[in-house]
Design a protein around this motif. Structure first.
Motif, PDB file in Angstrom:
ATOM      1  N   GLY A 138      31.166 -37.166   8.878  1.00 20.67           N
ATOM      2  CA  GLY A 138      30.013 -36.976   7.654  1.00 20.67           C
ATOM      3  C   GLY A 138      29.947 -38.379   6.791  1.00 20.67           C
ATOM      4  N   GLN A 139      30.871 -39.400   7.242  1.00 26.30           N
ATOM      5  CA  GLN A 139      30.622 -40.725   6.332  1.00 26.30           C
ATOM      6  C   GLN A 139      29.577 -41.348   6.923  1.00 26.30           C
ATOM      7  OE1 GLN A 139      34.255 -43.226   6.589  1.00 26.30           O
ATOM      8  NE2 GLN A 139      35.738 -41.556   6.582  1.00 26.30           N
TER       9      GLN A 139
ATOM     10  N   LEU B 227      31.907 -33.060  14.382  1.00 27.76           N
ATOM     11  CA  LEU B 227      33.169 -34.022  13.991  1.00 27.76           C
ATOM     12  C   LEU B 227      34.304 -33.152  13.257  1.00 27.76           C
ATOM     13  CD1 LEU B 227      32.268 -37.512  13.812  1.00 27.76           C
ATOM     14  CD2 LEU B 227      32.875 -36.290  15.795  1.00 27.76           C
ATOM     15  N   SER B 228      33.880 -32.757  12.075  1.00 25.78           N
ATOM     16  CA  SER B 228      34.996 -31.731  11.396  1.00 25.78           C
ATOM     17  C   SER B 228      35.333 -30.474  12.194  1.00 25.78           C
ATOM     18  CB  SER B 228      34.215 -31.312  10.072  1.00 25.78           C
ATOM     19  OG  SER B 228      33.112 -30.453  10.146  1.00 25.78           O
TER      20      SER B 228
ATOM     21  N   THR C 267      29.310 -43.597   9.835  1.00 26.36           N
ATOM     22  CA  THR C 267      29.322 -42.746  10.965  1.00 26.36           C
ATOM     23  C   THR C 267      28.101 -42.081  11.346  1.00 26.36           C
ATOM     24  OG1 THR C 267      31.506 -42.139  10.561  1.00 26.36           O
ATOM     25  CG2 THR C 267      30.638 -40.872  12.232  1.00 26.36           C
ATOM     26  N   ASP C 268      27.152 -41.599  10.373  1.00 27.18           N
ATOM     27  CA  ASP C 268      26.043 -41.034  10.548  1.00 27.18           C
ATOM     28  C   ASP C 268      25.079 -42.131  10.836  1.00 27.18           C
ATOM     29  OD1 ASP C 268      27.150 -38.454   9.805  1.00 27.18           O
ATOM     30  OD2 ASP C 268      26.132 -38.662   7.647  1.00 27.18           O
ATOM     31  N   TRP C 269      24.941 -43.131  10.294  1.00 24.10           N
ATOM     32  CA  TRP C 269      24.129 -44.231  10.798  1.00 24.10           C
ATOM     33  C   TRP C 269      24.191 -44.811  12.179  1.00 24.10           C
ATOM     34  CZ3 TRP C 269      19.591 -46.241   8.832  1.00 24.10           C
ATOM     35  CH2 TRP C 269      19.228 -45.821   7.508  1.00 24.10           C
TER      36      TRP C 269
ATOM     37  N   SER D 260      24.070 -34.186   7.092  1.00 25.32           N
ATOM     38  CA  SER D 260      25.083 -35.195   7.972  1.00 25.32           C
ATOM     39  C   SER D 260      24.842 -34.845   9.092  1.00 25.32           C
ATOM     40  CB  SER D 260      26.398 -35.246   7.560  1.00 25.32           C
ATOM     41  OG  SER D 260      27.134 -35.774   8.388  1.00 25.32           O
ATOM     42  N   PRO D 261      24.420 -35.676  10.098  1.00 24.30           N
ATOM     43  CA  PRO D 261      24.492 -35.286  11.591  1.00 24.30           C
ATOM     44  C   PRO D 261      25.776 -35.219  12.483  1.00 24.30           C
ATOM     45  CG  PRO D 261      23.601 -37.757  11.212  1.00 24.30           C
ATOM     46  CD  PRO D 261      23.819 -37.124   9.708  1.00 24.30           C
TER      47      PRO D 261
END
Length: 204
Positions: free
Chosen positions: A100-101, A83-84, A104-106, A77-78
């Protein structure tokens, strides 16, 4: 013997006329404007390459910011790692929630690719300025430079509470759009001549 008078040839220093001074000033102004356009174009392209590199590194995991084997194409996940790990500022819980959602990644990867390609090519700079400023504002909020300490109590390492590289990148994008910097060393004129862009000027 006859003496003939010959006209004297005046030599030495002459003050420039007003016309020549104006011509020199106009030439200097034009040269300065050209240098400014090329300088802004160089900054625009360099900033675009920063975004393109970030996209490619997160996509393939080139072992720079993204470890090898952890690229997006490898199932990584980018956004999850960054973010975490947010540990400063009032939006910590929000960033942890979206880390990681899939959407969000897209959105993040499309933003990196779109901003990088637009800045490098010198097209769609108005949209790029808006989207890029929003992205930089979110990333600024995630790092939260005003904080001197993280939520763990450790030093934040912030070197400036307000102006950091996110602000600088946003300014480059806004200035590039304002000055139509894509017409120098870019495809700005070709893009502006497209029928759809001529009908919808906000696409410039």
């Amino acid at each position: 013997m006859a003496v003939h008078e010959h006209p004297r040839q005046r030599t030495g220093f002459r003050l420039p006329t007003r016309r020549s001074a104006v011509a020199v000033h106009a030439g200097d102004t034009a040269a300065g404007a050209g240098a400014a356009r090329r300088s802004l174009a160089a900054v625009r392209i360099a900033t675009g390459l920063v975004f393109l590199w970030a996209f490619l590194d997160k996509l393939f995991g080139w072992h720079y910011a993204t470890a090898s084997g952890r690229g997006w194409v490898d199932g990584g996940s980018p956004t999850k790692g960054f973010l975490s790990g947010v540990s400063a500022g009032p939006l910590q819980s929000f960033f942890h929630h979206i880390a990681g959602q899939g959407w969000t990644d897209w959105l993040f990867m499309l933003a990196l690719l779109g901003i990088g390609a637009a800045l490098t090519g010198g097209v769609a700079l108005r949209m790029t300025a808006v989207a890029g400023t929003v992205l930089m504002a979110l990333m600024w909020a995630a790092e939260w430079p005003p904080a001197q300490h993280l939520s763990t109590g450790a030093p934040s390492g912030s070197s400036n509470p307000f102006v950091d590289y996110h602000v600088v990148y946003a300014l480059v994008m806004v200035l590039s759009a304002y000055a139509a910097a894509g017409t120098t060393w870019g495809l700005g004129r070709v893009w502006a001549a497209l029928p759809i862009v001529r009908r919808h000027r906000w696409l410039l």
